[in-house]
Structures are given as structure tokens and as C-alpha cells.
Design a protein around this motif. Sequence first.
Motif, PDB file in Angstrom:
ATOM      1  N   GLN A 199       0.840  -1.198   0.000  1.00  0.00           N
ATOM      2  CA  GLN A 199       0.000   0.000   0.000  1.00  0.00           C
ATOM      3  C   GLN A 199       0.883   1.261   0.000  1.00  0.00           C
ATOM      4  OE1 GLN A 199      -3.315  -0.004  -0.279  1.00  0.00           O
ATOM      5  NE2 GLN A 199      -3.455   2.216  -0.234  1.00  0.00           N
ATOM      6  N   LYS A 200       1.913   1.256   0.861  1.00  0.00           N
ATOM      7  CA  LYS A 200       2.834   2.394   0.906  1.00  0.00           C
ATOM      8  C   LYS A 200       3.536   2.564  -0.440  1.00  0.00           C
ATOM      9  CE  LYS A 200       3.847   2.282   5.845  1.00  0.00           C
ATOM     10  NZ  LYS A 200       4.867   1.987   6.854  1.00  0.00           N
ATOM     11  N   ARG A 201       3.946   1.462  -1.019  1.00  0.00           N
ATOM     12  CA  ARG A 201       4.621   1.507  -2.317  1.00  0.00           C
ATOM     13  C   ARG A 201       3.679   2.073  -3.386  1.00  0.00           C
ATOM     14  NH1 ARG A 201       9.462   1.623  -4.785  1.00  0.00           N
ATOM     15  NH2 ARG A 201       9.429   0.504  -6.731  1.00  0.00           N
ATOM     16  N   GLU A 202       2.430   1.635  -3.356  1.00  0.00           N
ATOM     17  CA  GLU A 202       1.438   2.124  -4.310  1.00  0.00           C
ATOM     18  C   GLU A 202       1.212   3.629  -4.129  1.00  0.00           C
ATOM     19  OE1 GLU A 202      -3.278   1.439  -5.334  1.00  0.00           O
ATOM     20  OE2 GLU A 202      -2.205  -0.104  -4.241  1.00  0.00           O
ATOM     21  N   GLU A 203       1.104   4.071  -2.882  1.00  0.00           N
ATOM     22  CA  GLU A 203       0.922   5.488  -2.593  1.00  0.00           C
ATOM     23  C   GLU A 203       2.146   6.295  -3.033  1.00  0.00           C
ATOM     24  OE1 GLU A 203       0.060   5.687   1.562  1.00  0.00           O
ATOM     25  OE2 GLU A 203      -1.954   4.833   1.331  1.00  0.00           O
ATOM     26  N   TYR A 204       3.342   5.728  -2.769  1.00  0.00           N
ATOM     27  CA  TYR A 204       4.578   6.398  -3.166  1.00  0.00           C
ATOM     28  C   TYR A 204       4.630   6.562  -4.695  1.00  0.00           C
ATOM     29  CZ  TYR A 204       9.538   7.125  -4.089  1.00  0.00           C
ATOM     30  OH  TYR A 204      10.727   7.613  -4.548  1.00  0.00           O
ATOM     31  N   GLU A 208       2.072  11.718  -9.677  1.00  0.00           N
ATOM     32  CA  GLU A 208       1.407  13.015  -9.538  1.00  0.00           C
ATOM     33  C   GLU A 208       2.426  14.154  -9.543  1.00  0.00           C
ATOM     34  OE1 GLU A 208      -1.137  15.271  -6.118  1.00  0.00           O
ATOM     35  OE2 GLU A 208      -1.600  13.151  -6.475  1.00  0.00           O
ATOM     36  N   ALA A 209       3.539  13.973  -8.825  1.00  0.00           N
ATOM     37  CA  ALA A 209       4.583  15.000  -8.792  1.00  0.00           C
ATOM     38  C   ALA A 209       5.201  15.179 -10.181  1.00  0.00           C
ATOM     39  CB  ALA A 209       5.658  14.629  -7.772  1.00  0.00           C
ATOM     40  N   GLU A 212       3.711  14.613 -13.069  1.00  0.00           N
ATOM     41  CA  GLU A 212       2.726  15.328 -13.884  1.00  0.00           C
ATOM     42  C   GLU A 212       2.714  16.810 -13.545  1.00  0.00           C
ATOM     43  OE1 GLU A 212       0.576  14.557 -16.426  1.00  0.00           O
ATOM     44  OE2 GLU A 212       1.670  12.677 -16.558  1.00  0.00           O
ATOM     45  N   LYS A 213       2.785  17.105 -12.249  1.00  0.00           N
ATOM     46  CA  LYS A 213       2.794  18.494 -11.804  1.00  0.00           C
ATOM     47  C   LYS A 213       4.053  19.196 -12.322  1.00  0.00           C
ATOM     48  CE  LYS A 213       2.294  21.273  -7.624  1.00  0.00           C
ATOM     49  NZ  LYS A 213       2.211  21.273  -6.164  1.00  0.00           N
ATOM     50  N   SER A 214       5.196  18.527 -12.216  1.00  0.00           N
ATOM     51  CA  SER A 214       6.459  19.098 -12.712  1.00  0.00           C
ATOM     52  C   SER A 214       6.396  19.313 -14.226  1.00  0.00           C
ATOM     53  CB  SER A 214       7.633  18.185 -12.376  1.00  0.00           C
ATOM     54  OG  SER A 214       7.821  18.108 -11.000  1.00  0.00           O
ATOM     55  N   ARG A 215       5.814  18.353 -14.922  1.00  0.00           N
ATOM     56  CA  ARG A 215       5.679  18.486 -16.380  1.00  0.00           C
ATOM     57  C   ARG A 215       4.788  19.673 -16.722  1.00  0.00           C
ATOM     58  NH1 ARG A 215       2.154  17.878 -19.993  1.00  0.00           N
ATOM     59  NH2 ARG A 215       0.636  16.879 -18.655  1.00  0.00           N
ATOM     60  N   ALA A 216       3.686  19.823 -15.999  1.00  0.00           N
ATOM     61  CA  ALA A 216       2.782  20.951 -16.250  1.00  0.00           C
ATOM     62  C   ALA A 216       3.477  22.278 -15.943  1.00  0.00           C
ATOM     63  CB  ALA A 216       1.517  20.799 -15.415  1.00  0.00           C
ATOM     64  N   GLU A 217       4.234  22.324 -14.832  1.00  0.00           N
ATOM     65  CA  GLU A 217       4.967  23.539 -14.476  1.00  0.00           C
ATOM     66  C   GLU A 217       6.037  23.852 -15.521  1.00  0.00           C
ATOM     67  OE1 GLU A 217       6.450  22.943 -10.539  1.00  0.00           O
ATOM     68  OE2 GLU A 217       4.480  23.209  -9.601  1.00  0.00           O
ATOM     69  N   ALA A 218       6.729  22.807 -15.984  1.00  0.00           N
ATOM     70  CA  ALA A 218       7.765  23.005 -17.001  1.00  0.00           C
ATOM     71  C   ALA A 218       7.144  23.515 -18.306  1.00  0.00           C
ATOM     72  CB  ALA A 218       8.524  21.707 -17.257  1.00  0.00           C
ATOM     73  N   GLU A 219       5.994  22.966 -18.660  1.00  0.00           N
ATOM     74  CA  GLU A 219       5.313  23.420 -19.874  1.00  0.00           C
ATOM     75  C   GLU A 219       4.867  24.865 -19.725  1.00  0.00           C
ATOM     76  OE1 GLU A 219       1.246  22.233 -22.141  1.00  0.00           O
ATOM     77  OE2 GLU A 219       2.579  20.574 -21.613  1.00  0.00           O
ATOM     78  N   LYS A 220       4.340  25.201 -18.542  1.00  0.00           N
ATOM     79  CA  LYS A 220       3.906  26.575 -18.277  1.00  0.00           C
ATOM     80  C   LYS A 220       5.111  27.516 -18.316  1.00  0.00           C
ATOM     81  CE  LYS A 220       1.430  29.361 -14.880  1.00  0.00           C
ATOM     82  NZ  LYS A 220       0.805  29.383 -13.552  1.00  0.00           N
ATOM     83  N   ALA A 221       6.218  27.103 -17.682  1.00  0.00           N
ATOM     84  CA  ALA A 221       7.439  27.919 -17.682  1.00  0.00           C
ATOM     85  C   ALA A 221       7.968  28.089 -19.109  1.00  0.00           C
ATOM     86  CB  ALA A 221       8.507  27.291 -16.791  1.00  0.00           C
ATOM     87  N   SER A 222       7.888  27.036 -19.901  1.00  0.00           N
ATOM     88  CA  SER A 222       8.334  27.109 -21.291  1.00  0.00           C
ATOM     89  C   SER A 222       7.485  28.099 -22.076  1.00  0.00           C
ATOM     90  CB  SER A 222       8.258  25.724 -21.931  1.00  0.00           C
ATOM     91  OG  SER A 222       8.540  25.798 -23.303  1.00  0.00           O
ATOM     92  N   GLN A 223       6.177  28.056 -21.864  1.00  0.00           N
ATOM     93  CA  GLN A 223       5.289  28.999 -22.549  1.00  0.00           C
ATOM     94  C   GLN A 223       5.583  30.432 -22.113  1.00  0.00           C
ATOM     95  OE1 GLN A 223       1.390  27.523 -21.609  1.00  0.00           O
ATOM     96  NE2 GLN A 223       1.420  25.977 -23.225  1.00  0.00           N
ATOM     97  N   GLU A 224       5.800  30.629 -20.817  1.00  0.00           N
ATOM     98  CA  GLU A 224       6.119  31.972 -20.313  1.00  0.00           C
ATOM     99  C   GLU A 224       7.450  32.458 -20.878  1.00  0.00           C
ATOM    100  OE1 GLU A 224       5.922  32.197 -16.056  1.00  0.00           O
ATOM    101  OE2 GLU A 224       3.843  31.533 -15.996  1.00  0.00           O
TER     102      GLU A 224
END
Length: 175
Positions: A49-54, A60-61, A63-75
Motif C-alpha cells: 500500500q505504501k509503495r502504491e501510494e509512493y 502526480e509529482a 505530472e505536476k512538474s511536467r505541467a509547471e515546465a510546460e507553463k514555464a516554457s510557454q512563459e
Amino acid sequence: MQAYTGISTINAAIGGLHVGDMLVQLIFFIILLVLLRKYAWGPIMGMMQKREEYIASEIEAAEKSRAEAEKASQEATKQLKQTKQEAQKIIEDAKSAGVKQEQEIIQSARNEADRIKLAAQEEIQNEKEKAIQALQDQVASLSVLIASKVIEKEISAQDQEKLINEYIKEVGEER
């Protein structure tokens, strides 16, 4: 007892299964399952369960980093475009300022040349007037000298011409 042994032994001819042995094995199996569940299955499932959550949090992190990188690239692209526009505007402003300054310098030079030309013309006129005045003064003084000489003695035409030539030589030597 024979009936009990008959019940406790089921189908002895096949392999001699004993109900008591089966019950004991069943009890040990259940105890083994309870122990496995308590000491092995629970911790293993907890770790899973811990491994699955990790893994889920890492995805999720990511995806978030990818979205931030894409946003930063656009900016960054937007800022680069804006910077290019500003640089182009600065270049155009500098060009127009250079052309304007060039025209001002040319006009200033023309004005200065006109001023110098007028000053030179005025100076030439002044010098011309001074030369005319000096020449008139000399002619007047020569006329006075000639007249005084003529009054002193009457001269023949030859003597008069000779006298004029002498005074012209004298004036030429004075210069």
C-alpha cells in the motif's frame, strides 16, 4: 470403539485418511493462516500500500512538474517574443534618433557655414573699404604734394610728367 474407529477412518482402503489428523492439520493450517495474516500478510500489504501510494505520489509529482515546465516554457517563449519586440522597437527608435541627429548636425553645419561665409564677406567688404580709404588718402596727399611743387615752380609738361613719375615711385617704395 470399533464404530468410532470406523468413523474416524474414512475409506481406509484408499489411503487411510483419519479425521483426527485432518482436523489437527486444519487447525494448524488455520493457525498458520492467522499468523501469516498477522505477521506476514498485513505488513506485506502495508508495504505494498505504501509503495502504491509512493508511486502514485511520484506520478502526480511528475505530472505536476511536467505541467509547471510546460507553463514555464510557454512563459519563457512569451517573454522572449516580448523581448524581441522591445529590442526591435529600441533599434527602430535608435535609427530614427540617428537620422534626426544626422539632419540636425547637417543643418547646424550649414548654418555655421552660412555664418562664416557672411562674416568673411563682411570682413572682405571692410578690408575693401579700408583699402579704398587708404588709396584715397594717398591720392589726396599726392595731389597736395604735386600742387605744392607746382606752386613752387612752374613746370613744363615734361618736367610735370617726370615729377609725377617720381612721386609714384616714392609711393611704391613706401609700401
